[in-house]
Design a protein around this motif. Structure first.
Motif, PDB file in Angstrom:
ATOM      1  N   HIS A   1       0.463  -0.848   0.136  1.00  0.00           N
ATOM      2  CA  HIS A   1      -0.110   0.121   0.014  1.00  0.00           C
ATOM      3  C   HIS A   1       0.901   0.852   0.362  1.00  0.00           C
ATOM      4  O   HIS A   1       1.910   2.164   1.252  1.00  0.00           O
ATOM      5  CB  HIS A   1      -0.702   0.002   1.352  1.00  0.00           C
TER       6      HIS A   1
ATOM      7  N   HIS B   1       3.384   8.547   1.800  1.00  0.00           N
ATOM      8  CA  HIS B   1       2.412   9.459   0.774  1.00  0.00           C
ATOM      9  C   HIS B   1       3.923  10.277   0.736  1.00  0.00           C
ATOM     10  O   HIS B   1       3.673  10.943  -0.549  1.00  0.00           O
ATOM     11  CB  HIS B   1       1.813  10.144   2.010  1.00  0.00           C
TER      12      HIS B   1
ATOM     13  N   HIS C   1       1.224   5.709  -1.769  1.00  0.00           N
ATOM     14  CA  HIS C   1       1.019   6.245  -2.276  1.00  0.00           C
ATOM     15  C   HIS C   1       2.071   7.354  -3.602  1.00  0.00           C
ATOM     16  O   HIS C   1       2.909   8.474  -3.595  1.00  0.00           O
ATOM     17  CB  HIS C   1       0.233   7.805  -1.709  1.00  0.00           C
TER      18      HIS C   1
ATOM     19  N   GLU D   1      -6.705   2.217  -4.001  1.00  0.00           N
ATOM     20  CA  GLU D   1      -7.335   2.523  -2.718  1.00  0.00           C
ATOM     21  C   GLU D   1      -8.600   2.594  -2.918  1.00  0.00           C
ATOM     22  O   GLU D   1      -9.016   4.437  -3.033  1.00  0.00           O
ATOM     23  CB  GLU D   1      -6.270   3.352  -1.740  1.00  0.00           C
TER      24      GLU D   1
ATOM     25  N   HIS E   1      -5.121   7.063  -4.611  1.00  0.00           N
ATOM     26  CA  HIS E   1      -7.374   7.000  -3.667  1.00  0.00           C
ATOM     27  C   HIS E   1      -7.680   7.028  -5.062  1.00  0.00           C
ATOM     28  O   HIS E   1      -7.410   8.092  -5.865  1.00  0.00           O
ATOM     29  CB  HIS E   1      -7.016   8.504  -3.124  1.00  0.00           C
TER      30      HIS E   1
ATOM     31  N   ASP F   1       2.280   2.716   2.872  1.00  0.00           N
ATOM     32  CA  ASP F   1       1.117   3.495   3.047  1.00  0.00           C
ATOM     33  C   ASP F   1       2.079   5.021   2.549  1.00  0.00           C
ATOM     34  O   ASP F   1       1.242   5.885   3.559  1.00  0.00           O
ATOM     35  CB  ASP F   1      -0.456   3.648   4.416  1.00  0.00           C
TER      36      ASP F   1
ATOM     37  N   HIS G   1      -5.442  -0.289   6.289  1.00  0.00           N
ATOM     38  CA  HIS G   1      -4.803  -0.160   7.103  1.00  0.00           C
ATOM     39  C   HIS G   1      -6.242  -0.187   8.363  1.00  0.00           C
ATOM     40  O   HIS G   1      -6.833   0.757   8.512  1.00  0.00           O
ATOM     41  CB  HIS G   1      -4.909   1.404   6.989  1.00  0.00           C
TER      42      HIS G   1
HETATM   43 FE   LIG Z   1      -3.178   5.276   1.475  1.00  0.00          FE
END
Ligand SMILES: [Fe+2]
Length: 230
Positions: free
Chosen positions: A5, A192, A7, A80, A42, A190, A136
């Motif tokens: 996961h 970013h 970004h 996601e 996303h 996750d 998550h």
């Molecule tokens: Fe995420």
């Protein structure tokens, strides 16, 4: 190691701002021992069409790919996908799955879920076109009855947690307990950006290895790799 996961694609969501940041994130991940990254920008059905999203994602990937050194981790394209009531009727869900798999990473709302929502998740899980992965889950775990999680696991729903779950002083013991009990299945950074949401998979891996052993961690990575096969 696989990051399930992230970004990392440039300028497609609130993750990496540009190519330079994406390259720096990939370098960090590579340094942490990551060889495969699932890019999961996303997707909000009320903001964009699937077609526009896929075009935007592909353009970002192409730009990044052209600038990536050969040593960079392999990128698998996913999304996601934000849950909304009625999502099970969405026809194009399959095209939002990761790579050539049927795995769909779904982000649920915070707070208590209604019975309608839980049933919709189970309906989705029972359809043959996709396999659900909830993103998550540590964020919403405590807000649902235990029975909800049992029902979801019984329906073969996979549960992903973020690396940070294994790093927080107040959460890491619970994280390991859940992992050891088979209650959670996948880990992602996750990540970013390079500041407040940078990748920390190496630290999570080190903690898991320390508590559950290197063989456990290795098996978990093998399980993830198998799930990502077409
Ligand atoms: Fe995420």
């Amino acid at each position: 190691m696989i990051d399930f996961h992230s970004h990392i694609l440039p300028a497609v969501d609130d993750g990496s701002a540009d190519i330079d940041e994406s390259l720096a994130l990939l370098e960090l991940l590579s340094g942490q021992g990551v060889d495969t990254v699932v890019a999961t920008p996303h997707f909000y059905a009320n903001h964009t069409s699937v077609e526009a999203f896929l075009t935007r994602r592909q353009d970002a990937y192409n730009q990044l790919k052209a600038a990536m050194p050969n040593s960079s981790p392999e990128i698998l394209l996913g999304a996601e996908v934000r849950y909304y009531e009625g999502i099970s009727r969405m026809r194009e869900l399959r095209s939002l799955c990761i790579g050539d798999t049927r795995l769909l990473l779904l982000e649920m709302p915070m707070g208590h879920w209604t019975e309608y929502m839980v049933r919709e998740l189970i309906d989705l899980a029972c359809s043959t076109r996709i396999r659900l992965v909830l993103a998550h889950v540590e964020r919403y775990y405590a807000a649902q009855d235990r029975s909800v999680w049992d029902r979801l696991r019984d329906s073969d729903v996979l549960l992903q947690v973020n690396a940070s779950f294994f790093l927080g002083f107040g959460t890491r013991r619970r994280a390991v307990r859940m992992l050891d009990a088979g209650e959670i299945h996948l880990i992602g950074s996750d990540c970013h950006n390079l500041t407040d949401r940078k990748p920390q998979l190496d630290k999570a891996a080190a903690y898991i290895e320390k508590r559950l052993g290197a063989a456990f961690w290795e098996q978990m990575n093998e399980h993830t790799a198998r799930l990502l096969l077409p």
